[in-house]
Design a protein around this motif. Structure first.
Motif, PDB file in Angstrom:
ATOM      1  N   TYR B 294       0.837  -1.202   0.000  1.00 45.41           N
ATOM      2  CA  TYR B 294       0.000   0.000   0.000  1.00 45.41           C
ATOM      3  C   TYR B 294       0.876   1.258   0.000  1.00 45.41           C
ATOM      4  O   TYR B 294       0.557   2.254  -0.651  1.00 45.41           O
ATOM      5  N   GLY B 297       2.234   1.993  -3.394  1.00 45.02           N
ATOM      6  CA  GLY B 297       1.163   2.506  -4.239  1.00 45.02           C
ATOM      7  C   GLY B 297       0.779   3.935  -3.878  1.00 45.02           C
ATOM      8  O   GLY B 297       0.386   4.715  -4.729  1.00 45.02           O
ATOM      9  N   GLY B 298       0.896   4.283  -2.592  1.00 38.42           N
ATOM     10  CA  GLY B 298       0.514   5.622  -2.145  1.00 38.42           C
ATOM     11  C   GLY B 298       1.570   6.659  -2.476  1.00 38.42           C
ATOM     12  O   GLY B 298       1.265   7.739  -2.956  1.00 38.42           O
ATOM     13  N   ASN B 299       2.822   6.338  -2.197  1.00 39.23           N
ATOM     14  CA  ASN B 299       3.917   7.282  -2.437  1.00 39.23           C
ATOM     15  C   ASN B 299       5.215   6.485  -2.505  1.00 39.23           C
ATOM     16  O   ASN B 299       5.817   6.180  -1.470  1.00 39.23           O
ATOM     17  N   GLY B 364      -3.695   3.775  -7.497  1.00 36.97           N
ATOM     18  CA  GLY B 364      -2.794   3.133  -6.551  1.00 36.97           C
ATOM     19  C   GLY B 364      -3.094   3.405  -5.093  1.00 36.97           C
ATOM     20  O   GLY B 364      -3.565   4.470  -4.725  1.00 36.97           O
ATOM     21  N   GLY B 365      -2.838   2.392  -4.260  1.00 31.15           N
ATOM     22  CA  GLY B 365      -2.847   2.595  -2.815  1.00 31.15           C
ATOM     23  C   GLY B 365      -4.192   2.561  -2.125  1.00 31.15           C
ATOM     24  O   GLY B 365      -4.245   2.616  -0.904  1.00 31.15           O
ATOM     25  N   ARG B 366      -5.290   2.526  -2.863  1.00 31.86           N
ATOM     26  CA  ARG B 366      -6.602   2.534  -2.216  1.00 31.86           C
ATOM     27  C   ARG B 366      -7.463   1.392  -2.703  1.00 31.86           C
ATOM     28  O   ARG B 366      -7.594   1.180  -3.906  1.00 31.86           O
TER      29      ARG B 366
END
Lengths: 268, 422
Positions: B294, B297-299, B364-366
């Motif tokens: 995650y 994908g987030g940063n 990404g990330g969610r």
């Protein structure tokens, strides 16, 4: 050109000790550009040093040299009086030097706890060697403790970082480095783009770091903020250390004059 | 089917944008710090947070009611539901792969081609080389892992956009499929083990036993976590809420098993797919690996600075995705008893659509892996219901396209309002 002239050397109580971190005679060039020329730098425990100077004065290069992003062409680095070699960001982290960057290194999609512990999560071996699960309880408990000590107020440690204000985010970024129990904390423009109340919050946090006995280095353009938190102000100019001021015995005008080159330090 | 009771109201809501955390299960209990301002009731935050699944569930309910009425009750018959769930197993497994890649902020357009190529490899070594069926399936899965390694190498190490790498890959792997298949257009698998993988129904002991054991472990985990939290002095959810959560999960599970048992039993393929969803839910939400996934994908830059090996993470995820695709291909082959050189044109898009409909962000990330269940059910229901109504493929395509567009629009809108909350 004179350099490294200490205008205010009356902070004798500080100068007798061995600096927590000291740089001697550091030079760094990029091609023909001499970003740093024979710069000395020192910061003591429980002290906030502000690095100021015009754009291109060498502040960021100096910080990046300390944090290991750049390797200096010459000069030496001492930690607690012992020579150390910092050739990568990992080296500086291992030595207890933490950098909080201008562009916040947070993951918006994760909550505060997850961000604070990113890369070094607490876990338990549910099935040893096979399944390792996050220890959310422990991480959350310690997060609450750290934020309480640093007096950082956020709605919930389970809120996603995206929902926090700029100041809160900056505080989380600082708290993240504190969890690693560093000796030296470097902050690059910590109050840039923050509102009044948020700036207040971050400055308080910097003072709290100082109270805890950490050596803090702050890069800032905002002299108001600098005079509020810093003990000493080091003015960089054209890749050299121009002058040093004690914030208790000097004025903002003197610092501005040194930054712009009107006085070149010695005249003050 | 724990996802279905996510609507249990939370004691305290965070301000917004916590969709990435909505599947923390019991770990997601808010800690109101000393000066915590009570968050107002706010529809937007609910949509992004714990009730993020509500729109999909409502959509699913609408579709169900519509088809139930128009097919005069056939749609919700145990026989049809049993068929429907088996029809979406391939899409479901492929969609888990899509979720993993999407969480990373990347995309894998080669999933369908990989699924079919790996299935062809398995079928060839089984039919022509006479390999042991398990060894043949392993060969298919390993081929998938290898393809994932190649994809991941180009994307993570050489930093070619995943869109290009996997688009090129999908063309190349469909070529590989033709090479493996030789001159045939279809290859019938005769091995009884491979053929029985998907169409088998579990006997009632396993059909009841496996879900009930999982349910028990889940309840134990919730109870244990709750006890640890209260011992550590952290806030815990109200006990009635925890009870509601557990009762909800148990109710959904038991009703489902009753339905399956009233026809021929719990289909093995459905059990495998749900088991994978459960497995990846645990991996993504409860392990450091999932947390790092995650984070990347987030940063990605923040993750790198935190000491996470971003390159290794990307390669691992693409390998996992291609291996899952190979498994989806094997299940598909088992169900249809043959591999064809023709790759289904809708398979890839449906797999990605299922993830997006279920709320996994394309950026990404969610999102949660439970999205797969809901998304695949929406797509499968439309497919199945329109079939029952004898609708033409043209109508099915138009309806599915519209639903996908709606889902992506919802994702974009929610994301925009989420950013505004900063």
């Amino acid at each position: 050109m004179t350099s490294s002239v200490s205008v205010a050397s009356d902070s004798s109580s500080v100068n007798d000790k061995i600096p927590r971190l000291q740089l001697r005679n550091i030079s760094k060039s990029f091609g023909g550009v001499h970003a740093l020329q024979h710069v000395d730098f020192e910061v003591y425990d429980g002290e906030v040093v502000a690095l100021v100077g015009d754009n291109g004065a060498g502040k960021s290069t100096l910080i990046k040299t300390i944090s290991g992003a750049y390797v200096p062409d010459e000069g030496e680095t001492l930690l607690d009086g012992q020579p150390v070699s910092i050739s990568s960001p990992q080296d500086s982290t291992r030595l207890g030097i933490e950098t909080v960057y201008q562009d916040l290194a947070l993951c918006d999609n994760l909550d505060v706890v997850a961000n604070l512990w990113l890369g070094r999560e607490a876990y338990r071996d549910l099935v040893p060697g096979v399944l390792r699960v996050l220890d959310e309880t422990e991480m959350e408990r310690q997060t609450i403790d750290v934020l309480k000590v640093l007096d950082v107020k956020i709605p919930s440690v389970r809120s996603a970082v995206a929902s926090l204000s700029g100041g809160q985010r900056q505080c989380i970024a600082v708290a993240k480095t504190i969890l690693r129990q560093p000796k030296v904390v470097l902050l690059d423009e910590p109050t840039a783009a923050l509102g009044v109340a948020q700036t207040r919050q971050v400055l308080n946090l910097i003072l709290r770091l100082k109270e805890r006995g950490l050596a803090v280095v702050v890069i800032s353009h905002n002299l108001h903020d600098v005079f509020e938190v810093a003990d000493r102000v080091i003015v960089m100019r054209l890749g050299r250390r121009d002058s040093t001021f004690d914030t208790r015995s000097s004025s903002r005008e003197q610092v501005v004059a040194a930054i712009t080159g009107a006085t070149s330090g010695a005249a003050a | 089917m724990k996802s279905l009771n996510r609507d249990a109201p939370h004691e305290s809501q965070d301000n917004s944008g916590s969709q990435g955390q909505d599947e923390q299960g019991n770990a997601l209990v808010h800690q109101p710090t000393a000066a915590a301002p009570r968050a107002k009731f706010n529809l937007r935050s609910l949509m992004q947070g714990d009730l993020g699944f509500i729109p999909v569930i409502l959509t699913l309910a609408l579709i169900t009611i519509y088809f139930q009425l128009t097919t005069s009750g056939v749609f919700l018959e145990a026989r049809n539901l049993s068929n429907l769930t088996q029809q979406i197993v391939t899409i479901g497994i492929l969609s888990i792969a899509a979720v993993l890649v999407l969480l990373l902020g990347e995309i894998d357009l080669s999933l369908a081609a990989v699924a079919q190529a790996c299935a062809a490899i398995m079928a060839t070594v089984s039919v022509y080389q006479g390999w042991n069926p398990w060894l043949a399936m392993l060969a298919g899965l390993l081929a998938g892992a290898l393809i994932g390694l190649v994809n991941g190498f180009f994307i993570a190490v050489l930093r070619v956009p995943s869109f290009i790498v996997t688009l090129a890959g999908s063309i190349a792997y469909s070529g590989l499929l033709l090479v493996v298949m030789g001159r045939q257009t279809t290859l019938v698998v005769r091995d009884p083990v491979i053929r029985s993988l998907a169409p088998t129904y579990l006997n009632p002991v396993l059909g009841w036993g496996i879900p009930l054991v999982c349910l028990g472990l889940y309840a134990l985990g919730v109870w244990y976590e709750r006890r640890r939290r209260s011992q550590a002095g952290l806030s815990v959810r109200h006990s009635s809420q925890t009870a509601l959560q557990l009762v909800g999960a148990a109710a959904v599970t038991i009703i489902l098993i009753f339905l399956f048992e009233s026809y021929q039993g719990v289909p093995q393929a459905v059990m495998i797919a749900l088991g994978l969803v459960l497995l990846f839910w645990v991996v993504l939400r409860k392990t450091p690996f999932g947390r790092h996934l995650y984070a990347v994908g987030g940063n990605a830059e923040a993750a790198r600075r935190a000491g996470i090996g971003v390159v290794r993470m990307k390669i691992t995820v693409f390998m996992l995705a291609s291996t899952l695709a190979a498994l989806a291909g094997i299940m598909m082959t088992s169900r249809s008893t043959a591999v064809a050189t023709q790759i289904s044109s809708t398979l890839l898009l449906n797999a990605i659509a299922a993830a997006v409909i279920g709320g996994v962000s394309l950026f990404g990330g969610r999102g949660s892996v439970w999205a797969v269940v809901l998304g695949a059910l929406v797509i499968g229901s439309l497919d199945n219901g329109l079939d029952l109504l004898n609708q033409d493929q043209s109508v099915k395509n138009i309806v599915q396209g519209a639903v996908l567009l709606l889902a992506v629009t919802a994702d974009a809108v929610v994301r925009r309002t989420g950013l505004r909350g900063r």
